[in-house]
Design a protein around this motif. Structure first.
Motif, PDB file in Angstrom:
ATOM      1  N   ALA A   1      12.089  -0.947 -14.321  1.00  0.00           N
ATOM      2  CA  ALA A   1      10.641  -0.900 -14.073  1.00  0.00           C
ATOM      3  C   ALA A   1      10.336  -1.812 -12.901  1.00  0.00           C
ATOM      4  CB  ALA A   1       9.866  -1.335 -15.308  1.00  0.00           C
ATOM      5  N   SER A   2       9.273  -1.491 -12.171  1.00  0.00           N
ATOM      6  CA  SER A   2       8.906  -2.289 -11.005  1.00  0.00           C
ATOM      7  C   SER A   2       7.397  -2.448 -10.945  1.00  0.00           C
ATOM      8  CB  SER A   2       9.407  -1.606  -9.724  1.00  0.00           C
ATOM      9  OG  SER A   2       9.051  -2.347  -8.577  1.00  0.00           O
ATOM     10  N   GLY A   3       6.954  -3.665 -10.552  1.00  0.00           N
ATOM     11  CA  GLY A   3       5.530  -3.917 -10.363  1.00  0.00           C
ATOM     12  C   GLY A   3       4.731  -3.993 -11.637  1.00  0.00           C
ATOM     13  N   LEU A   4       5.386  -4.401 -12.745  1.00  0.00           N
ATOM     14  CA  LEU A   4       4.659  -4.520 -14.005  1.00  0.00           C
ATOM     15  C   LEU A   4       3.710  -5.712 -13.962  1.00  0.00           C
ATOM     16  CD1 LEU A   4       7.606  -4.042 -16.554  1.00  0.00           C
ATOM     17  CD2 LEU A   4       5.945  -2.318 -15.840  1.00  0.00           C
ATOM     18  N   SER A   5       2.659  -5.645 -14.751  1.00  0.00           N
ATOM     19  CA  SER A   5       1.809  -6.811 -14.963  1.00  0.00           C
ATOM     20  C   SER A   5       2.561  -7.832 -15.800  1.00  0.00           C
ATOM     21  CB  SER A   5       0.515  -6.411 -15.681  1.00  0.00           C
ATOM     22  OG  SER A   5      -0.234  -5.490 -14.905  1.00  0.00           O
ATOM     23  N   ASN A   6       2.182  -9.079 -15.655  1.00  0.00           N
ATOM     24  CA  ASN A   6       2.881 -10.161 -16.343  1.00  0.00           C
ATOM     25  C   ASN A   6       2.405 -10.261 -17.791  1.00  0.00           C
ATOM     26  OD1 ASN A   6       4.491 -12.392 -16.843  1.00  0.00           O
ATOM     27  ND2 ASN A   6       3.041 -13.830 -15.924  1.00  0.00           N
ATOM     28  N   THR A   7       2.724  -9.233 -18.569  1.00  0.00           N
ATOM     29  CA  THR A   7       2.319  -9.194 -19.982  1.00  0.00           C
ATOM     30  C   THR A   7       3.338  -9.846 -20.895  1.00  0.00           C
ATOM     31  OG1 THR A   7       3.386  -7.044 -20.306  1.00  0.00           O
ATOM     32  CG2 THR A   7       1.069  -7.053 -19.580  1.00  0.00           C
ATOM     33  N   GLY A   8       4.540 -10.085 -20.389  1.00  0.00           N
ATOM     34  CA  GLY A   8       5.590 -10.686 -21.209  1.00  0.00           C
ATOM     35  C   GLY A   8       6.383  -9.704 -22.018  1.00  0.00           C
ATOM     36  N   SER A   9       6.124  -8.388 -21.858  1.00  0.00           N
ATOM     37  CA  SER A   9       6.807  -7.421 -22.710  1.00  0.00           C
ATOM     38  C   SER A   9       6.924  -6.086 -22.004  1.00  0.00           C
ATOM     39  CB  SER A   9       6.048  -7.255 -24.023  1.00  0.00           C
ATOM     40  OG  SER A   9       6.639  -6.269 -24.831  1.00  0.00           O
ATOM     41  N   PHE A  10       8.072  -5.408 -22.230  1.00  0.00           N
ATOM     42  CA  PHE A  10       8.312  -4.075 -21.682  1.00  0.00           C
ATOM     43  C   PHE A  10       9.188  -3.321 -22.664  1.00  0.00           C
ATOM     44  CE2 PHE A  10      11.444  -1.410 -19.375  1.00  0.00           C
ATOM     45  CZ  PHE A  10      10.581  -0.431 -18.894  1.00  0.00           C
ATOM     46  N   LEU A  11       8.856  -2.051 -22.944  1.00  0.00           N
ATOM     47  CA  LEU A  11       9.645  -1.221 -23.846  1.00  0.00           C
ATOM     48  C   LEU A  11      10.659  -0.418 -23.050  1.00  0.00           C
ATOM     49  CD1 LEU A  11       6.934   0.050 -26.358  1.00  0.00           C
ATOM     50  CD2 LEU A  11       8.562  -1.832 -26.631  1.00  0.00           C
ATOM     51  N   TRP A  12      11.940  -0.615 -23.372  1.00  0.00           N
ATOM     52  CA  TRP A  12      13.050   0.019 -22.652  1.00  0.00           C
ATOM     53  C   TRP A  12      13.676   1.081 -23.549  1.00  0.00           C
ATOM     54  CZ3 TRP A  12      18.342  -2.859 -22.072  1.00  0.00           C
ATOM     55  CH2 TRP A  12      19.265  -2.023 -21.428  1.00  0.00           C
ATOM     56  N   ASN A  13      13.638   2.323 -23.096  1.00  0.00           N
ATOM     57  CA  ASN A  13      14.305   3.405 -23.798  1.00  0.00           C
ATOM     58  C   ASN A  13      15.772   3.395 -23.398  1.00  0.00           C
ATOM     59  OD1 ASN A  13      15.193   5.718 -25.037  1.00  0.00           O
ATOM     60  ND2 ASN A  13      14.005   7.128 -23.765  1.00  0.00           N
ATOM     61  N   THR A  14      16.610   2.783 -24.208  1.00  0.00           N
ATOM     62  CA  THR A  14      18.027   2.638 -23.862  1.00  0.00           C
ATOM     63  C   THR A  14      18.771   3.967 -23.916  1.00  0.00           C
ATOM     64  OG1 THR A  14      18.793   2.183 -26.127  1.00  0.00           O
ATOM     65  CG2 THR A  14      17.998   0.310 -24.818  1.00  0.00           C
ATOM     66  N   ARG A  15      18.195   4.991 -24.506  1.00  0.00           N
ATOM     67  CA  ARG A  15      18.903   6.258 -24.645  1.00  0.00           C
ATOM     68  C   ARG A  15      19.123   6.949 -23.306  1.00  0.00           C
ATOM     69  NH1 ARG A  15      19.837   7.842 -29.646  1.00  0.00           N
ATOM     70  NH2 ARG A  15      20.305   9.953 -28.939  1.00  0.00           N
ATOM     71  N   ILE A  16      18.350   6.592 -22.293  1.00  0.00           N
ATOM     72  CA  ILE A  16      18.572   7.197 -20.974  1.00  0.00           C
ATOM     73  C   ILE A  16      19.386   6.265 -20.090  1.00  0.00           C
ATOM     74  CG2 ILE A  16      16.512   8.613 -21.131  1.00  0.00           C
ATOM     75  CD1 ILE A  16      15.112   6.647 -19.273  1.00  0.00           C
ATOM     76  N   THR A  17      19.962   5.240 -20.679  1.00  0.00           N
ATOM     77  CA  THR A  17      20.899   4.352 -19.995  1.00  0.00           C
ATOM     78  C   THR A  17      22.290   4.611 -20.553  1.00  0.00           C
ATOM     79  OG1 THR A  17      19.215   2.637 -19.691  1.00  0.00           O
ATOM     80  CG2 THR A  17      21.511   1.940 -19.517  1.00  0.00           C
ATOM     81  N   ASP A  18      23.294   4.664 -19.670  1.00  0.00           N
ATOM     82  CA  ASP A  18      24.651   4.932 -20.130  1.00  0.00           C
ATOM     83  C   ASP A  18      25.112   3.839 -21.086  1.00  0.00           C
ATOM     84  OD1 ASP A  18      24.721   7.117 -18.451  1.00  0.00           O
ATOM     85  OD2 ASP A  18      25.605   5.987 -16.784  1.00  0.00           O
ATOM     86  N   ASN A  19      25.864   4.238 -22.107  1.00  0.00           N
ATOM     87  CA  ASN A  19      26.484   3.251 -22.980  1.00  0.00           C
ATOM     88  C   ASN A  19      27.377   2.333 -22.158  1.00  0.00           C
ATOM     89  OD1 ASN A  19      25.245   4.417 -25.151  1.00  0.00           O
ATOM     90  ND2 ASN A  19      27.083   5.347 -26.002  1.00  0.00           N
ATOM     91  N   GLY A  20      27.339   1.067 -22.459  1.00  0.00           N
ATOM     92  CA  GLY A  20      28.157   0.108 -21.721  1.00  0.00           C
ATOM     93  C   GLY A  20      27.589  -1.292 -21.847  1.00  0.00           C
TER      94      GLY A  20
END
Length: 964
Positions: free
Chosen positions: A573-592
């Motif tokens: 993610a890029s340019g997020l507001s400084n909320t302290g939190s971001f939800l990452w869907n790891t399923r679209i990231t390769d296992n590793g």
């Protein structure tokens, strides 16, 4: 890593409800989990530096041993014996054990065999007694060795139980836990108090626990001892690399505990446990372990040392401390090598305590080792006696060091602190003490006093990251109670703290600012950012990434989230507001394995903080079937994984491998092209595998095409590369030369050339002698890789090719006056090395080369990925069906749990990394519901496996890692 059995006792994570309790000492840089049942550091729970994840102990604990008189068992010497006799003639041995200890006068004798009237294989002067002569008729008393083990390195169990005595049935008293002095709830109940009733606390973090060995369900042969364990640890940077464990052994029996030893066993496992070494420093009473090559992949820090120092031990007969009396190396009984196998009974353990090799009876109190292995050690002090109700005290310092000199330095610091009775100076930081925003020149102020009334010297340090790391501001300045700090030139920041350390000739005192303060001088300072979570472990599905960020100039911040795997970086993610939190869907990231970075930007400057390594592990649906349509590769598996279900297009794809290239450093580069056969498009060109020929598993992922990401798992061990024969198939020319291979052994096999084994294909070849139509008078070769059904091309550059002559002297055409050999894909093949050839080969001759070992993913290997059929699409979506395997990785039994919602056929099959069926675990009709199966990992070699489950409406493939 779990390479041995779990501890037999539960490790509780809360105080209430049970008293089996473990918790960490963590005031300094060492994070050490202790227990109230004799074990510490268990399951990789000694981390140094704290927060690094770098573990130095797999398991450790105390051992207490002694001798007990066997009542009613005695005999008389039949005849006089001298001090060297190894056969002891007795009036009768009928009541004696087959192995044991006897006492004649003041001498102890260990025997390991007996006949009707004599003891055999006797060790004279056993356990620090003096061998002497004895006369006929002297009384021989039988003794038995006892050893209460706080940590058994073979299975992780303990014979101690928590609590004081008498203990309540069932261990239900939640107050019998470990107490820590930095927990107000514990200090209110602190068991150690002075004459005025005040808690006795000596360090930044004291601990207190009681244990005993009097529960026969855990210790079948108790010594009736109680042990009070008192720990000390400091946050002072002089004292941050060691923790003290004070053991008070109390004789709770009505009899004297005779000839006792106290020991400490350690199975260090510094990162990769196979390359550890251990040693001892007799002058310091110090045993230690270290990583032999000082290299652990993935560790941010160079591996150091872990040591155990007997700072105090019982007294000998002359009034001096016994110190380190034995240092014995142990090993897994199932693994050959140096050292004694882990003992499996009290007699063997007691022999080790006394300094003997129990396997052959030799006295060797101080062991050493030079070959790295999975090694552990046990160090002892003793012997000593303990009257009923008396207490023996042993103080052990658990010490870490960056290298041997640092370990020795920290050992000396620990010894000095012990020698002065753990006393410290006092200091308190007055300002800045938290919350201030400062600039320019600022006065640091403190108050202090020396415990000895001696003049004090002062060190001042600052931290920009809330005390995680420190830099010296000034050292060894006179103690005036203040220091003028010019903050100009120091980076702006919001997480500053000040540390003031005072010291005299003996003692040390230290204090830091209570909370953080801000330095903000003119100009734009970089933001502060802290990565919070996830900070390690395994991740799947959607994960919350959290951070804290602020700016000393109070600028607004933009946040970027990045991940990197050691070779490349991707932006989540890029340019997020400084909320302290971001939800990452790891399923679209390769296992590793990855590290996550949070980057904070204020428009002109930026700062970043990163996580420890996290493992993304998701179970993706299989998006098609893979057919290996051409080639003989047996070291590769391909999984088409569904990453984007909405993008599935049902196309047919092809993976086609290319010739091997050199990746440098003697390693191959295997590449492939990817095609969409349905559309006739070329999607990937020369896509590389990360494979190295070191026997390790390598996992690669392609970009997503048609909703599918291809996972390619390969594992190649170059030690298996071999050409096993070179022979003639057809000899129409009358060729009479001698065929041989470079490096050929007595069995007629040869390895590939050292510098060119990267080009080894693992194939069988036909070498056809032909004439070139373009040059009718010339003779050349046509080389066929019959394993992969491709032709190996001529090339003047040595690699995945052939040519006449040695590497660097390549020629396409045969000159019998010059050429005695040809090169082929990593091998050199001679046909006239000895000069005996009188009839050279000619067109029509056919030779054959046969190979053994891994067959690499090379040209000629083609895989088709066929789409799911209509009735297969969406399989596995039913929420009432699942497959779970635990633990994973595994070394012993693997628990397989699955659920189906309807009665029907179920098939569970295990495949190896090349896709071959290893075992049909289960196949048949199964009732709806949850089911559990077990797979015994001891039956299979280490490596990667795939477990496939098939049932109506549900399919799953789980990747498993078996480690031994």
């Amino acid at each position: 890593k779990m390479k041995r059995a779990m501890v037999l006792l539960p490790l509780m994570v809360t105080f209430l409800g049970a008293i089996w309790h473990s918790a960490p000492h963590d005031a300094g840089l060492m994070w050490l989990r202790i227990t109230n049942y004799g074990t510490f550091g268990y399951q990789d729970a000694c981390i140094w530096p704290r927060g690094s994840g770098e573990s130095y102990i797999f398991g450790a604990g105390i051992w207490v041993g002694s001798l007990r008189r066997v009542e009613g068992v005695s005999a008389q010497l039949l005849s006089e014996i001298d001090s060297e006799a190894t056969v002891i003639p007795l009036s009768s041995t009928s009541s004696f054990d087959s192995t044991g200890i006897v006492r004649i006068g003041d001498e102890l004798i260990h025997y390991s065999g007996l006949a009707d009237t004599c003891l055999l294989n006797c060790i004279r002067g056993f356990a620090s007694t003096a061998p002497t002569s004895h006369g006929a008729g002297e009384t021989v008393l039988a003794y038995r060795a006892l050893m209460t083990v706080g940590y058994n390195p073979s299975n992780g169990s303990t014979e101690f139980v928590p609590g004081d005595l008498p203990n309540e049935p069932g261990y239900s008293d939640s107050l019998d836990r470990i107490y820590f002095s930095d927990n107000p709830a514990d200090t209110a109940l602190w068991p150690l108090r002075d004459s005025l009733g005040n808690p006795i606390v000596l360090s930044s973090q004291d601990s207190y626990a009681m244990m005993n060995d009097e529960d026969s369900s855990h210790c079948s042969d108790p010594q009736f001892i109680k042990v009070m364990q008192v720990g000390y640890s400091w946050s002072y940077h002089y004292y941050e690399d060691f923790i003290f464990l004070n053991y008070y052994i109390i004789n709770d029996s009505p009899d004297t505990i005779f000839h006792a030893y106290l020991g400490l066993v350690c199975d260090a496992d510094i990162g990769d446990y196979t390359d550890d070494l251990v040693g001892f420093d007799g002058q310091r009473n110090l045993g230690y372990a270290y990583d032999s090559d000082f290299n652990e992949p993935g560790w941010p820090n160079t591996p150091g040392y872990i040591g155990f120092d007997f700072l105090e031990s019982p007294l000998d007969t002359t009034g001096n401390q016994l110190g380190l009396t034995a240092f014995k190396i142990l090993r897994n009984p199932g693994v050959p090598g140096a050292g004694q196998p882990d003992p499996d009974n009290d007699d063997q353990a007691y022999q080790l305590a006394a300094g003997y090799n129990y396997t052959d009876g030799t006295y060797h109190p101080m062991d050493s080792i030079t070959t790295p292995t999975d090694v552990r050690f046990v160090q002892f002090t003793g012997p000593f006696d303990l009257a009923p109700g008396d207490t023996a005290k042993v103080v052990i310092a658990v010490i870490a060091g960056a290298d041997s000199l640092d370990l020795q330095h920290n050992s000396d610091l620990a010894q000095n602190l012990y020698d002065i009775g753990f006393i410290t100076d006092w200091v308190h930081v007055l300002s800045p003490n938290g919350g201030e925003e400062i600039s320019g020149t600022y006065t640091i102020a403190w108050e202090d006093s020396s415990v000895l009334g001696a003049p004090l010297t002062v060190d001042i340090s600052y931290s920009r990251d809330n005390g995680e790391t420190w830099e010296d501001l000034v050292t060894d300045i006179p103690d005036q109670g203040y220091y003028e700090w010019n903050t100009v030139g120091f980076p702006d920041g919001t997480r500053y703290r000040i540390r003031v350390t005072v010291h005299d000739t003996v003692a040390v005192g230290e204090d830091i600012s209570d909370t953080t303060f801000t330095v903000n001088n003119p100009g734009n300072g970089a933001p502060d950012v802290i990565f919070l979570s996830p900070n390690g472990g395994r991740l799947s599905d959607t994960v919350e990434v959290t951070w804290w960020a602020d700016d000393p100039d109070h600028d607004s911040l933009a946040i970027d989230i990045l991940i990197f795997d050691g070779s490349s970086t991707d932006t989540l993610a890029s340019g997020l507001s400084n909320t302290g939190s971001f939800l990452w869907n790891t399923r679209i990231t390769d296992n590793g394995d990855y590290r996550i970075a949070v980057q904070a930007r204020d428009g002109e400057t930026l700062s970043a903080d990163t996580s420890r390594t996290v493992s993304v592990i998701n179970d993706h649906e299989i998006g098609g079937t893979v057919e290996h349509v051409l080639g003989g590769c047996d070291v590769l598996s391909i999984l088409p994984l569904i990453y984007f279900p909405d993008s599935l297009n049902g196309h047919k794809f092809e993976i086609r491998f290319n010739r091997i290239q050199s990746a440098g450093s003697g390693q191959p580069l295997y590449t492939f092209d990817l095609y969409d056969l349905t559309l006739g498009t070329h999607l990937l060109d020369d896509f590389p595998l990360s494979t190295r020929i070191d026997g390790m598993l390598y996992v690669d992922y392609t970009p997503a095409f048609g909703g599918i990401v291809y996972e390619l798992d390969s594992q190649i061990d170059a030690d298996g590369f071999r050409f096993i024969s070179f022979r003639i198939l057809e000899n129409s020319s009358g060729f009479d030369g001698h065929l041989s291979m470079l490096g050929q052994d007595s069995l007629g096999t040869a390895p590939p050339l050292v510098n060119y084994r990267w080009a080894f294909r693992g194939s069988d070849y036909e070498i056809h002698w032909i004439s070139d139509p373009a040059f009718p008078d010339s003779i050349t070769l046509q080389v066929l890789d019959v394993t992969n059904d491709v032709e190996i091309p001529y090339d003047s550059v040595t690699g995945d090719n052939w040519h006449f002559g040695y590497p660097g002297q390549a020629n396409r055409y045969f000159n019998p006056e010059v050429h005695t050999c040809f090169y082929l894909s990593g091998g050199l093949f001679y046909f006239n090395q000895d000069g005996s050839m009188t009839h050279p080969p000619s067109p029509g001759d056919v030779w054959f080369v046969k190979s053994a070992g891994p067959r690499a993913p090379v040209s000629g290997n083609v895989y088709w990925i066929l789409p799911l059929s209509v009735d297969e699409k969406g399989l596995g979506d039913a929420p009432s069906a699942f497959l779970r395997c635990e633990p994973n990785p595994f070394s012993g039994k693997l628990r397989i749990l699955y659920l189906i919602s309807e009665d029907g056929p179920v098939e569970l099959s295990l495949y190896d990394v090349s896709g071959r069926l290893v075992k049909r675990i289960s196949r048949g009709f199964v009732r709806a519901g949850a089911h559990t199966l077990y797979l015994d990992g001891r039956m299979y070699p280490s490596g990667v496996y795939f477990l496939r489950m098939k049932s109506p409406g549900f399919r799953r493939v789980k990747k498993l890692l078996l480690i031994k």
